[in-house]
Design a protein around this motif. Structure first.
Motif, PDB file in Angstrom:
ATOM      1  N   THR A  74      -1.040  -3.689   5.988  1.00 38.59           N
ATOM      2  CA  THR A  74      -2.033  -3.245   5.009  1.00 38.59           C
ATOM      3  C   THR A  74      -1.485  -3.531   3.616  1.00 38.59           C
ATOM      4  OG1 THR A  74      -2.791  -1.462   6.451  1.00 38.59           O
ATOM      5  CG2 THR A  74      -3.344  -1.290   4.120  1.00 38.59           C
ATOM      6  N   VAL A  75      -2.257  -4.267   2.820  1.00 38.30           N
ATOM      7  CA  VAL A  75      -1.851  -4.606   1.461  1.00 38.30           C
ATOM      8  C   VAL A  75      -2.790  -3.915   0.484  1.00 38.30           C
ATOM      9  CG1 VAL A  75      -1.371  -6.464  -0.180  1.00 38.30           C
ATOM     10  CG2 VAL A  75      -1.087  -6.873   2.282  1.00 38.30           C
ATOM     11  N   ASN A  76      -2.236  -3.152  -0.440  1.00 36.11           N
ATOM     12  CA  ASN A  76      -3.015  -2.495  -1.491  1.00 36.11           C
ATOM     13  C   ASN A  76      -2.652  -3.106  -2.833  1.00 36.11           C
ATOM     14  OD1 ASN A  76      -4.327  -0.472   0.178  1.00 36.11           O
ATOM     15  ND2 ASN A  76      -2.298   0.450   0.395  1.00 36.11           N
ATOM     16  N   VAL A  77      -3.644  -3.718  -3.498  1.00 37.24           N
ATOM     17  CA  VAL A  77      -3.424  -4.382  -4.778  1.00 37.24           C
ATOM     18  C   VAL A  77      -4.261  -3.696  -5.845  1.00 37.24           C
ATOM     19  CG1 VAL A  77      -3.607  -6.543  -6.056  1.00 37.24           C
ATOM     20  CG2 VAL A  77      -2.969  -6.589  -3.644  1.00 37.24           C
ATOM     21  N   ALA A  78      -3.616  -3.291  -6.937  1.00 36.06           N
ATOM     22  CA  ALA A  78      -4.313  -2.616  -8.032  1.00 36.06           C
ATOM     23  C   ALA A  78      -3.955  -3.269  -9.363  1.00 36.06           C
ATOM     24  CB  ALA A  78      -3.938  -1.144  -8.056  1.00 36.06           C
ATOM     25  N   GLY A  79      -4.786  -3.026 -10.376  1.00 34.85           N
ATOM     26  CA  GLY A  79      -4.523  -3.529 -11.719  1.00 34.85           C
ATOM     27  C   GLY A  79      -3.703  -2.525 -12.512  1.00 34.85           C
ATOM     28  N   GLY A  80      -4.056  -2.385 -13.806  1.00 32.90           N
ATOM     29  CA  GLY A  80      -3.343  -1.437 -14.660  1.00 32.90           C
ATOM     30  C   GLY A  80      -2.607  -2.070 -15.807  1.00 32.90           C
ATOM     31  N   GLY A  81      -2.392  -3.406 -15.744  1.00 33.05           N
ATOM     32  CA  GLY A  81      -1.677  -4.097 -16.811  1.00 33.05           C
ATOM     33  C   GLY A  81      -0.275  -4.496 -16.392  1.00 33.05           C
ATOM     34  N   SER A  82       0.211  -5.582 -16.967  1.00 37.60           N
ATOM     35  CA  SER A  82       1.505  -6.149 -16.580  1.00 37.60           C
ATOM     36  C   SER A  82       2.664  -5.181 -16.768  1.00 37.60           C
ATOM     37  CB  SER A  82       1.775  -7.426 -17.373  1.00 37.60           C
ATOM     38  OG  SER A  82       0.881  -8.448 -16.999  1.00 37.60           O
ATOM     39  N   PHE A  83       2.689  -4.486 -17.894  1.00 37.59           N
ATOM     40  CA  PHE A  83       3.812  -3.593 -18.158  1.00 37.59           C
ATOM     41  C   PHE A  83       3.745  -2.346 -17.279  1.00 37.59           C
ATOM     42  CE2 PHE A  83       3.622  -6.304 -21.866  1.00 37.59           C
ATOM     43  CZ  PHE A  83       4.957  -6.645 -22.034  1.00 37.59           C
ATOM     44  N   THR A  84       2.540  -1.928 -16.937  1.00 38.96           N
ATOM     45  CA  THR A  84       2.387  -0.839 -15.975  1.00 38.96           C
ATOM     46  C   THR A  84       2.968  -1.247 -14.629  1.00 38.96           C
ATOM     47  OG1 THR A  84       0.395   0.014 -17.053  1.00 38.96           O
ATOM     48  CG2 THR A  84       0.706   0.600 -14.747  1.00 38.96           C
TER      49      THR A  84
END
Length: 290
Positions: A74-84
């Protein structure tokens, strides 16, 4: 004598069974993320990744294809910004930190390992009604720094320029700052959005707006500008004619193992790089001239 031989046979058989069980258990070991199986390595477990929204158009299809290939992952991919993403992988709350920027000095003692997976092109976009088709580098710098505030100053209508772009935690913003501004500061008179998709949507619905997005986000709802007379294309980046791009990085805390390593290896594989990367709007790292 017969009884003694019988006991020896039973004891020997028991020893063989225990040995076989231990051998099978050894083959099945290796943690929750991977185990051996006949015909190769069986990959299983959970992978968490966060960070760059510019990389999401690449990682979401990769996630789906990888999970189809390895049913026990199971792969979970989220954003949030590079530094996050870099912060979260450094503190161990995710397995992978996705980023548009090279590892900053303040992260170099965190044990992060860089995996450069793709070339990320960026474009400047405006609303579709805007008459301007091209901006020079100096004009772009003037707009981003707030020195140019009306489209008539760059050959457009008498209309206020509204800059819509990303927060300081964004790798996209860091890329534009590094490649275009070269040390100059962004104006504070801007509308800030939390993702490439949000920037595109806001520009599409705001007359006089301008901003930058990762090229895969530039759809028919907006107009892509030429930069210094050169239109964006993958070939123009490869040929050194179009300069606005960065590299997509996947950072791990230490060398990756198990499912995490398999996921990164899959994205870097010829199978994915040669068949999917350009279709998704990116450029394989291998195509860049040294």
């Amino acid at each position: 004598m017969k009884m003694f031989n019988k006991k020896k046979i039973i004891l020997a058989m028991g020893t063989l069974l225990v040995s076989a069980s231990m051998l099978l258990a050894g083959c099945g070991g290796g943690g929750s993320q991977q185990a051996a199986s006949s015909g190769g390595e069986k990959i299983s477990g959970k992978i968490s990744a966060s960070g760059s929204t510019a990389l999401l158009p690449l990682l979401k299809p990769a996630q789906e294809a990888f999970q189809n290939k390895y049913k026990d992952v199971t792969v979970n991919v989220a954003g949030g910004g590079s530094f996050t993403g870099m912060n979260q992988v450094a503190e161990g709350s995710v397995d992978i930190g996705d980023s548009d920027v090279n590892l900053p000095d303040e992260y170099k003692d965190k044990g992060l390992v860089d995996h450069k997976v793709v070339v990320e092109p960026f474009v400047f976009i405006v609303d579709k009604a805007n008459k301007v088709d091209n901006l020079t580098k100096d004009q772009v710098i003037g707009i981003l720094t707030g020195k140019i505030t009306n489209w008539k100053e760059v050959g457009g209508d008498d209309q206020k320029i509204t800059l819509i772009h990303r927060a300081k935690s964004s790798g996209s913003r860091a890329t534009i700052s590094d490649v275009v501004l070269k040390g100059a500061n962004f104006t504070d008179d801007a509308v800030i959005q939390d993702s490439n998709g949000a920037v595109r949507a806001a520009i599409a619905s705001t007359p006089g707006a301008i901003g930058y997005v990762d090229a895969p986000y530039a759809d028919d709802s907006v107009k892509v500008l030429k930069f210094d007379g050169v239109e964006y294309s993958a070939q123009n980046i490869i040929d050194g004619k179009y300069p606005i791009y960065g590299y997509g990085h996947m950072y791990t805390k230490g060398e990756p193992t198990g499912a995490v390593k398999a996921f990164i290896d899959y994205i870097l594989s010829d199978e994915f790089q040669n068949s999917q990367v350009e279709k998704l709007g990116f450029i394989p790292v291998s195509k860049m001239k040294k």
